[in-house]
Scaffold this motif. Sequence first.
Motif, mmCIF file in Angstrom:
data_model
loop_
_atom_site.group_PDB
_atom_site.id
_atom_site.type_symbol
_atom_site.label_atom_id
_atom_site.label_comp_id
_atom_site.label_asym_id
_atom_site.label_seq_id
_atom_site.Cartn_x
_atom_site.Cartn_y
_atom_site.Cartn_z
ATOM 1 N N PRO A 159 -35.231 1.366 4.117
ATOM 2 C CA PRO A 159 -34.124 2.125 4.690
ATOM 3 C C PRO A 159 -34.258 2.313 6.199
ATOM 4 O O PRO A 159 -35.337 2.101 6.781
ATOM 5 C CB PRO A 159 -34.237 3.474 3.972
ATOM 6 C CG PRO A 159 -35.700 3.619 3.701
ATOM 7 C CD PRO A 159 -36.172 2.225 3.384
ATOM 8 N N LEU A 160 -33.168 2.715 6.845
ATOM 9 C CA LEU A 160 -33.225 3.155 8.228
ATOM 10 C C LEU A 160 -33.942 4.498 8.231
ATOM 11 O O LEU A 160 -33.455 5.472 7.667
ATOM 12 C CB LEU A 160 -31.821 3.296 8.800
ATOM 13 C CG LEU A 160 -31.725 3.786 10.244
ATOM 14 C CD1 LEU A 160 -32.418 2.830 11.196
ATOM 15 C CD2 LEU A 160 -30.270 3.995 10.643
ATOM 16 N N ALA A 161 -35.118 4.544 8.827
ATOM 17 C CA ALA A 161 -35.976 5.714 8.643
ATOM 18 C C ALA A 161 -36.784 6.009 9.891
ATOM 19 O O ALA A 161 -36.998 5.147 10.742
ATOM 20 C CB ALA A 161 -36.924 5.491 7.459
ATOM 21 N N GLY A 162 -37.238 7.253 9.956
ATOM 22 C CA GLY A 162 -38.209 7.678 10.936
ATOM 23 C C GLY A 162 -39.353 8.362 10.219
ATOM 24 O O GLY A 162 -39.126 9.195 9.339
ATOM 25 N N LEU A 163 -40.601 7.982 10.556
ATOM 26 C CA LEU A 163 -41.766 8.549 9.876
ATOM 27 C C LEU A 163 -42.814 8.971 10.893
ATOM 28 O O LEU A 163 -42.949 8.366 11.957
ATOM 29 C CB LEU A 163 -42.383 7.539 8.905
ATOM 30 C CG LEU A 163 -41.553 7.146 7.703
ATOM 31 C CD1 LEU A 163 -40.954 5.763 7.917
ATOM 32 C CD2 LEU A 163 -42.375 7.144 6.438
ATOM 33 N N LEU B 100 -44.671 12.354 6.956
ATOM 34 C CA LEU B 100 -43.360 12.985 6.902
ATOM 35 C C LEU B 100 -42.308 11.943 7.241
ATOM 36 O O LEU B 100 -42.493 11.159 8.183
ATOM 37 C CB LEU B 100 -43.260 14.147 7.894
ATOM 38 C CG LEU B 100 -44.285 15.280 7.756
ATOM 39 C CD1 LEU B 100 -44.138 16.269 8.906
ATOM 40 C CD2 LEU B 100 -44.127 15.985 6.414
ATOM 41 N N GLY B 101 -41.213 11.923 6.480
ATOM 42 C CA GLY B 101 -40.201 10.909 6.735
ATOM 43 C C GLY B 101 -38.800 11.358 6.408
ATOM 44 O O GLY B 101 -38.587 12.232 5.559
ATOM 45 N N ALA B 102 -37.849 10.774 7.108
ATOM 46 C CA ALA B 102 -36.428 10.968 6.824
ATOM 47 C C ALA B 102 -35.776 9.599 6.848
ATOM 48 O O ALA B 102 -36.014 8.808 7.772
ATOM 49 C CB ALA B 102 -35.782 11.889 7.851
ATOM 50 N N ALA B 103 -34.970 9.310 5.828
ATOM 51 C CA ALA B 103 -34.389 7.968 5.697
ATOM 52 C C ALA B 103 -32.915 8.062 5.334
ATOM 53 O O ALA B 103 -32.484 8.987 4.640
ATOM 54 C CB ALA B 103 -35.133 7.175 4.624
ATOM 55 N N ASN B 104 -32.174 7.086 5.806
ATOM 56 C CA ASN B 104 -30.758 6.956 5.466
ATOM 57 C C ASN B 104 -30.596 5.667 4.684
ATOM 58 O O ASN B 104 -30.675 4.580 5.249
ATOM 59 C CB ASN B 104 -29.918 6.932 6.746
ATOM 60 C CG ASN B 104 -28.436 7.001 6.470
ATOM 61 O OD1 ASN B 104 -28.016 7.163 5.335
ATOM 62 N ND2 ASN B 104 -27.637 6.874 7.507
#
Length: 435
Positions: A149-153, A165-169
């Motif tokens: 996914p398009l993500a930031g970790l 820690l991560g957030a994904a779209n």
Amino acid sequence: MICLSKHLAVQGRGILAQSISAALVLTTALVAQNAAAVEAAFGGQYRINSYYVQNSNVAPDGTFEDAAASRLRIRQNIDLKFDENFSTHLQFELGHTRDNIITTSNPLRVRHAEMTYKFKNGITGEAGLVPLSDKFGDTQYSADWDFNPLAGLLYLPAGSGNLRLGAANLAQGAETSRVPGDFSLYTADYVLPLGGNNQVNVGGSLAQIAASDDQSNPRRTQLNYGVGARFSLTEGLLLNGFLQGSKTDKDLLGTNNDASGLAAKLELTGHAGAGDFGLMGTYATGKSNGTGFQPVMALAKTNGYWGYTGILTVQGPTDTGFDGDTVNISNNGYGLATVQAKYSFPITSNLSGYLGAGWLGGSKAAGRSGTVGTDVLAMGTYRFTKVLALNFGADYAKVKDSDSGYFQGAAGEFNQGVGVNRNKLALFSRLQAEF
């Protein structure tokens, strides 16, 4: 006059050729100069899958058809390291194609595109199309199964362990409105090494999905959480497992009540004779309408290499055109218990063997069999070089009417009608260069 024109034309082409040559030399010199400051690597994966499968595909009249094909897939990486702190990773993929005599009609797509930066305080950040895997044996989500996914970790040292820690779209509808399919995922996990091969891990994820296009209707959620551990019992004998829980909003499933449940795994691996063995048991609670335990992959309609067999679970060489009967760890919320075994062993210096077997049952699907099926896999691998190898083998599975393939999704449909059972036989090979 004509001769003079020809002479001038030839002379002009010579000047043009000299100019192009000079430009190429200059460009090469500039690239070489810049390349000294950038480390480049070009990994990849080139494969050809071939197979013949009896009772593979469902025909329009509800019967099952055989399948046979040879399919090419290529993945090509470009990895650049600019300094000790910053690097990039790009992976192109030509998806499985059956085109042969003409140029393939399949497009070349970007599969990975990530940037990695190492901060001075030991924190590492990643952003882009990031290959993302869970810490529970690929039962929640798996980069090996295209979970990119398009993500930031962020990876942070925390005490004696490591925190991620991560957030994904995963999916984005219209950017100005909430539409069905908008899918965001937030993850956190912590791994604590205990020395040697021992470790414990905890983690969880929150999925938020727009279940309708009503702006007053908030995104619906699914919560997953769990704890896992791995312990070395004796030299070469490893015990690992986990316990997970889930809670899913009913609007994501189209049911009258929310889903909740538990899933557990216990696995013993080690050496036996000249080879290595694995024994594994898994259990996920289920309900008749699919409102039992739900992994993230059930909502994303993806899967992972979490099992030992080749049809009801899947291995790399059987992850191709006949993987539709593969199930996730909870059979899409209808419940699943498995008992599986594997053994890998050398035959010659270049040839090795693999045997896998499993029973899958415990389904609570209304009006359907409690057994999902049985599966036996035999496979050989001949390694020409460290890069090039040929896998070949056969898999035989009894598939029952309670099989809900991974692509059906959470509380989804079943792969065959009530009371319909079938025997599925697959003969397959995979020629793969991986570097």
